[in-house]
Write a protein that holds these residues in place. Structure first.
Motif, mmCIF file in Angstrom:
data_model
loop_
_atom_site.group_PDB
_atom_site.id
_atom_site.type_symbol
_atom_site.label_atom_id
_atom_site.label_comp_id
_atom_site.label_asym_id
_atom_site.label_seq_id
_atom_site.Cartn_x
_atom_site.Cartn_y
_atom_site.Cartn_z
ATOM 1 N N PHE A 5 0.681 -1.032 0.082
ATOM 2 C CA PHE A 5 0.023 0.177 0.135
ATOM 3 C C PHE A 5 0.955 1.214 -0.074
ATOM 4 C CE2 PHE A 5 -2.713 -3.174 2.300
ATOM 5 C CZ PHE A 5 -3.718 -3.328 1.358
ATOM 6 N N VAL A 6 0.547 2.359 -0.850
ATOM 7 C CA VAL A 6 1.473 3.379 -1.130
ATOM 8 C C VAL A 6 0.430 4.539 -0.739
ATOM 9 C CG1 VAL A 6 3.200 2.047 -2.203
ATOM 10 C CG2 VAL A 6 1.048 3.320 -3.659
ATOM 11 N N ASP A 7 1.144 5.750 -0.356
ATOM 12 C CA ASP A 7 0.150 7.161 -0.315
ATOM 13 C C ASP A 7 0.170 7.615 -1.705
ATOM 14 O OD1 ASP A 7 0.618 6.672 2.456
ATOM 15 O OD2 ASP A 7 2.134 8.011 2.877
ATOM 16 N N GLY A 52 -3.427 3.187 -0.992
ATOM 17 C CA GLY A 52 -3.463 2.997 0.275
ATOM 18 C C GLY A 52 -4.351 3.924 1.372
ATOM 19 N N ASP A 53 -5.448 4.094 0.414
ATOM 20 C CA ASP A 53 -6.274 5.343 1.054
ATOM 21 C C ASP A 53 -7.494 4.763 1.562
ATOM 22 O OD1 ASP A 53 -7.370 4.310 -1.434
ATOM 23 O OD2 ASP A 53 -7.605 6.483 -2.157
ATOM 24 N N SER A 54 -7.798 3.333 1.703
ATOM 25 C CA SER A 54 -8.880 2.683 2.355
ATOM 26 C C SER A 54 -8.744 2.727 3.775
ATOM 27 C CB SER A 54 -8.976 1.461 1.788
ATOM 28 O OG SER A 54 -8.138 0.372 2.519
ATOM 29 N N PRO A 55 -9.691 2.634 4.764
ATOM 30 C CA PRO A 55 -9.580 2.339 6.008
ATOM 31 C C PRO A 55 -8.556 1.411 6.593
ATOM 32 C CG PRO A 55 -11.924 3.055 5.536
ATOM 33 C CD PRO A 55 -11.167 2.756 4.245
ATOM 34 N N VAL A 56 -8.978 0.109 5.830
ATOM 35 C CA VAL A 56 -8.048 -0.911 6.322
ATOM 36 C C VAL A 56 -6.719 -1.024 5.781
ATOM 37 C CG1 VAL A 56 -7.703 -3.600 5.675
ATOM 38 C CG2 VAL A 56 -10.005 -2.478 6.106
ATOM 39 N N ALA A 57 -6.225 -0.249 4.653
ATOM 40 C CA ALA A 57 -4.914 -0.212 4.336
ATOM 41 C C ALA A 57 -4.294 1.084 5.156
ATOM 42 C CB ALA A 57 -4.899 0.458 2.874
ATOM 43 N N ARG A 58 -5.097 2.075 5.504
ATOM 44 C CA ARG A 58 -4.370 3.056 6.737
ATOM 45 C C ARG A 58 -4.082 2.494 7.804
ATOM 46 N NH1 ARG A 58 -8.000 6.655 3.880
ATOM 47 N NH2 ARG A 58 -9.522 6.376 5.566
ATOM 48 N N ALA A 59 -5.129 1.798 8.438
ATOM 49 C CA ALA A 59 -4.884 1.122 9.705
ATOM 50 C C ALA A 59 -3.616 0.166 9.566
ATOM 51 C CB ALA A 59 -5.830 0.468 10.357
ATOM 52 N N ASP A 109 12.952 3.910 4.565
ATOM 53 C CA ASP A 109 11.843 4.407 4.241
ATOM 54 C C ASP A 109 11.617 4.654 2.903
ATOM 55 O OD1 ASP A 109 9.693 6.652 4.012
ATOM 56 O OD2 ASP A 109 10.157 7.332 5.963
ATOM 57 N N ASP A 110 10.391 4.146 2.507
ATOM 58 C CA ASP A 110 10.159 4.398 0.766
ATOM 59 C C ASP A 110 9.447 5.592 0.417
ATOM 60 O OD1 ASP A 110 7.430 3.842 1.378
ATOM 61 O OD2 ASP A 110 7.385 2.191 0.264
ATOM 62 N N THR A 111 9.294 6.486 1.258
ATOM 63 C CA THR A 111 8.935 7.880 1.128
ATOM 64 C C THR A 111 7.277 7.884 0.722
ATOM 65 O OG1 THR A 111 9.177 8.027 -1.236
ATOM 66 C CG2 THR A 111 11.062 8.573 0.017
ATOM 67 N N VAL A 112 6.640 6.684 0.895
ATOM 68 C CA VAL A 112 5.201 6.684 0.402
ATOM 69 C C VAL A 112 4.426 5.820 1.533
ATOM 70 C CG1 VAL A 112 5.270 7.054 -1.963
ATOM 71 C CG2 VAL A 112 5.697 4.767 -0.991
ATOM 72 N N GLY A 113 5.186 5.911 2.770
ATOM 73 C CA GLY A 113 4.199 5.392 3.951
ATOM 74 C C GLY A 113 4.963 4.048 4.370
ATOM 75 N N ASN A 114 5.893 3.556 4.138
ATOM 76 C CA ASN A 114 6.341 2.306 4.424
ATOM 77 C C ASN A 114 7.706 2.000 4.576
ATOM 78 O OD1 ASN A 114 3.787 0.619 3.430
ATOM 79 N ND2 ASN A 114 4.431 1.711 1.499
#
Length: 123
Positions: A5-7, A52-59, A109-114
């Motif tokens: 999942f990415v931002d 990664g914008d779904s609630p499940v992905a964000r959590a 840090d991959d710069t997109v949330g991971n």
């Protein structure tokens, strides 16, 4: 194929190709979203850069990040050399190379949330 999942799919695509050296396997504009996959040259496995914008992905990504856990692990032949190459490109590491039993690991840090772990087998 596996996913991460990415931002931001475009930013993720640039990071995974321009910085990590993966190649684009698919880059399809679906209108409201992109379908983007990348893979390491010479390898069959593809990584889907998934929104990664779904609630499940964000959590999920928030939980992993807060725990300091990588979402994915990539093997490299020479981790110390790859660490130096990536640092030169401005990549931020949350863990410098460290021996952990039979492997050497580092986390970036991959710069997109991971967080992404690099690993090299020792011996």
């Amino acid at each position: 194929m596996t996913n991460v999942f990415v931002d931001d799919e475009q930013k993720a695509h640039a990071f995974y190709t321009d910085v990590l050296g993966f190649e684009t396997r698919a880059h399809i504009d679906l209108g409201e979203a992109l379908f983007v996959t990348v893979g390491a040259p010479g390898q069959d496995v593809e990584l889907l850069l998934e929104p990664g914008d779904s609630p499940v992905a964000r959590a999920y990504t928030k939980g992993l990040r807060e725990a300091g856990l990588p979402c994915i692990v990539f093997a490299v032949d020479d981790l110390r050399a790859e660490y130096e190459r990536l640092r030169t490109l401005g990549v931020a590491f949350t863990q410098e190379p460290v021996e952990q039993g039979p492997v050497l690991t580092a986390v970036l840090d991959d710069t997109v949330g991971n967080l992404v772990q690099l690993t090299q087998r020792l011996g």
